[in-house]
Write a protein that holds these residues in place. Sequence first.
Motif, PDB file in Angstrom:
ATOM      1  N   GLU A   1     -51.604   5.438 -60.848  1.00 35.76           N
ATOM      2  CA  GLU A   1     -50.783   5.643 -59.654  1.00 35.76           C
ATOM      3  C   GLU A   1     -50.081   6.973 -59.818  1.00 35.76           C
ATOM      4  OE1 GLU A   1     -49.710   5.215 -56.052  1.00 35.76           O
ATOM      5  OE2 GLU A   1     -50.844   3.595 -56.964  1.00 35.76           O
ATOM      6  N   PRO A   2     -50.313   7.943 -58.973  1.00 32.34           N
ATOM      7  CA  PRO A   2     -51.244   7.938 -57.842  1.00 32.34           C
ATOM      8  C   PRO A   2     -52.699   7.988 -58.316  1.00 32.34           C
ATOM      9  CG  PRO A   2     -50.269  10.112 -58.077  1.00 32.34           C
ATOM     10  CD  PRO A   2     -49.604   9.224 -59.089  1.00 32.34           C
ATOM     11  N   ALA A   3     -53.575   7.616 -57.406  1.00 35.57           N
ATOM     12  CA  ALA A   3     -55.010   7.572 -57.727  1.00 35.57           C
ATOM     13  C   ALA A   3     -55.526   8.965 -58.053  1.00 35.57           C
ATOM     14  CB  ALA A   3     -55.771   6.996 -56.534  1.00 35.57           C
ATOM     15  N   ALA A   4     -56.654   9.013 -58.721  1.00 36.66           N
ATOM     16  CA  ALA A   4     -57.269  10.295 -59.083  1.00 36.66           C
ATOM     17  C   ALA A   4     -57.558  11.112 -57.836  1.00 36.66           C
ATOM     18  CB  ALA A   4     -58.561  10.040 -59.848  1.00 36.66           C
ATOM     19  N   SER A   5     -57.246  12.385 -57.919  1.00 37.67           N
ATOM     20  CA  SER A   5     -57.492  13.289 -56.793  1.00 37.67           C
ATOM     21  C   SER A   5     -58.947  13.755 -56.829  1.00 37.67           C
ATOM     22  CB  SER A   5     -56.565  14.500 -56.885  1.00 37.67           C
ATOM     23  OG  SER A   5     -56.897  15.295 -58.012  1.00 37.67           O
TER      24      SER A   5
ATOM     25  N   GLU B   1     -59.843  16.729 -56.939  1.00 37.38           N
ATOM     26  CA  GLU B   1     -59.894  17.817 -57.921  1.00 37.38           C
ATOM     27  C   GLU B   1     -60.119  17.265 -59.330  1.00 37.38           C
ATOM     28  OE1 GLU B   1     -57.342  17.580 -55.655  1.00 37.38           O
ATOM     29  OE2 GLU B   1     -58.001  19.185 -54.325  1.00 37.38           O
ATOM     30  N   GLU B   2     -59.483  16.144 -59.660  1.00 40.04           N
ATOM     31  CA  GLU B   2     -59.667  15.520 -60.972  1.00 40.04           C
ATOM     32  C   GLU B   2     -61.092  14.989 -61.124  1.00 40.04           C
ATOM     33  OE1 GLU B   2     -55.544  13.616 -62.399  1.00 40.04           O
ATOM     34  OE2 GLU B   2     -56.234  12.932 -60.424  1.00 40.04           O
ATOM     35  N   VAL B   3     -61.619  14.406 -60.073  1.00 39.11           N
ATOM     36  CA  VAL B   3     -62.991  13.899 -60.093  1.00 39.11           C
ATOM     37  C   VAL B   3     -63.958  15.072 -60.270  1.00 39.11           C
ATOM     38  CG1 VAL B   3     -64.784  12.781 -58.699  1.00 39.11           C
ATOM     39  CG2 VAL B   3     -62.463  11.835 -58.752  1.00 39.11           C
ATOM     40  N   GLN B   4     -63.733  16.150 -59.549  1.00 36.02           N
ATOM     41  CA  GLN B   4     -64.572  17.342 -59.647  1.00 36.02           C
ATOM     42  C   GLN B   4     -64.513  17.936 -61.054  1.00 36.02           C
ATOM     43  OE1 GLN B   4     -66.477  18.334 -57.114  1.00 36.02           O
ATOM     44  NE2 GLN B   4     -67.229  20.257 -57.947  1.00 36.02           N
ATOM     45  N   ALA B   5     -63.313  18.007 -61.630  1.00 36.96           N
ATOM     46  CA  ALA B   5     -63.145  18.565 -62.975  1.00 36.96           C
ATOM     47  C   ALA B   5     -63.875  17.716 -64.013  1.00 36.96           C
ATOM     48  CB  ALA B   5     -61.669  18.684 -63.326  1.00 36.96           C
ATOM     49  N   ALA B   6     -63.815  16.395 -63.871  1.00 35.04           N
ATOM     50  CA  ALA B   6     -64.520  15.510 -64.802  1.00 35.04           C
ATOM     51  C   ALA B   6     -66.029  15.693 -64.674  1.00 35.04           C
ATOM     52  CB  ALA B   6     -64.131  14.055 -64.546  1.00 35.04           C
ATOM     53  N   ALA B   7     -66.518  15.815 -63.441  1.00 35.27           N
ATOM     54  CA  ALA B   7     -67.951  16.025 -63.223  1.00 35.27           C
ATOM     55  C   ALA B   7     -68.390  17.357 -63.830  1.00 35.27           C
ATOM     56  CB  ALA B   7     -68.268  15.991 -61.729  1.00 35.27           C
ATOM     57  N   LEU B   8     -67.587  18.391 -63.658  1.00 37.78           N
ATOM     58  CA  LEU B   8     -67.908  19.698 -64.225  1.00 37.78           C
ATOM     59  C   LEU B   8     -67.964  19.635 -65.750  1.00 37.78           C
ATOM     60  CD1 LEU B   8     -68.381  22.732 -63.930  1.00 37.78           C
ATOM     61  CD2 LEU B   8     -65.880  23.013 -63.846  1.00 37.78           C
ATOM     62  N   GLN B   9     -66.991  18.965 -66.367  1.00 37.42           N
ATOM     63  CA  GLN B   9     -66.990  18.841 -67.821  1.00 37.42           C
ATOM     64  C   GLN B   9     -68.220  18.072 -68.308  1.00 37.42           C
ATOM     65  OE1 GLN B   9     -65.112  20.142 -70.248  1.00 37.42           O
ATOM     66  NE2 GLN B   9     -64.119  21.349 -68.670  1.00 37.42           N
ATOM     67  N   TYR B  10     -68.583  17.031 -67.590  1.00 39.50           N
ATOM     68  CA  TYR B  10     -69.759  16.244 -67.961  1.00 39.50           C
ATOM     69  C   TYR B  10     -71.026  17.104 -67.905  1.00 39.50           C
ATOM     70  CZ  TYR B  10     -73.403  12.710 -67.835  1.00 39.50           C
ATOM     71  OH  TYR B  10     -74.525  11.982 -68.098  1.00 39.50           O
ATOM     72  N   VAL B  11     -71.204  17.823 -66.814  1.00 43.24           N
ATOM     73  CA  VAL B  11     -72.408  18.648 -66.666  1.00 43.24           C
ATOM     74  C   VAL B  11     -72.429  19.757 -67.723  1.00 43.24           C
ATOM     75  CG1 VAL B  11     -73.649  20.231 -65.125  1.00 43.24           C
ATOM     76  CG2 VAL B  11     -72.714  18.089 -64.235  1.00 43.24           C
ATOM     77  N   ARG B  12     -71.273  20.351 -67.988  1.00 43.57           N
ATOM     78  CA  ARG B  12     -71.211  21.372 -69.041  1.00 43.57           C
ATOM     79  C   ARG B  12     -71.648  20.801 -70.389  1.00 43.57           C
ATOM     80  NH1 ARG B  12     -65.389  24.252 -67.718  1.00 43.57           N
ATOM     81  NH2 ARG B  12     -66.189  25.741 -66.187  1.00 43.57           N
TER      82      ARG B  12
ATOM     83  N   GLN C   1     -66.703   9.285 -57.499  1.00 45.25           N
ATOM     84  CA  GLN C   1     -65.756   8.855 -56.470  1.00 45.25           C
ATOM     85  C   GLN C   1     -66.129   7.488 -55.931  1.00 45.25           C
ATOM     86  OE1 GLN C   1     -62.820  10.784 -55.581  1.00 45.25           O
ATOM     87  NE2 GLN C   1     -62.443   8.651 -55.124  1.00 45.25           N
ATOM     88  N   HIS C   2     -67.414   7.251 -55.721  1.00 47.41           N
ATOM     89  CA  HIS C   2     -67.857   5.918 -55.270  1.00 47.41           C
ATOM     90  C   HIS C   2     -67.508   4.856 -56.307  1.00 47.41           C
ATOM     91  CE1 HIS C   2     -69.902   6.534 -51.472  1.00 47.41           C
ATOM     92  NE2 HIS C   2     -70.373   7.666 -51.958  1.00 47.41           N
ATOM     93  N   LEU C   3     -67.736   5.160 -57.568  1.00 47.55           N
ATOM     94  CA  LEU C   3     -67.403   4.215 -58.634  1.00 47.55           C
ATOM     95  C   LEU C   3     -65.916   3.897 -58.622  1.00 47.55           C
ATOM     96  CD1 LEU C   3     -68.042   2.595 -61.207  1.00 47.55           C
ATOM     97  CD2 LEU C   3     -67.678   4.716 -62.485  1.00 47.55           C
TER      98      LEU C   3
END
Length: 91
Positions: free
Chosen positions: A12-16, A18-29, A57-59
């Motif tokens: 709380e508050p839920a992930a933004s 930007e946070e989801v995008q940053a996690a995806a970027l780190q994963y792909v890197r 985000q769907h998850l």
Amino acid sequence: MCRNIHTLHNFEPAASSEEVQAAALQYVRKIAGTTKPSKANQEAFDRAVAEIAHATQHLLNDLVAVRPPKNREEEAAKARARAVASGRYAA
């Protein structure tokens, strides 16, 4: 697991987005083994980040929490305290 990818569920508050995008970027890197792809791979890299962010985000939208949401500031303070206690960072 990449240390820069943090838990995003049940805060709380839920992930933004930007946070989801940053996690995806780190994963792909991590998977690609590079922080900056070549021009030849840029399109595939960007597409992978977008698709992983979308799936993430769907998850997050579909997960059901059984505990009350955690407070982001309290969790960050706990993480800082653990880092200092482990000797990773100076106090």
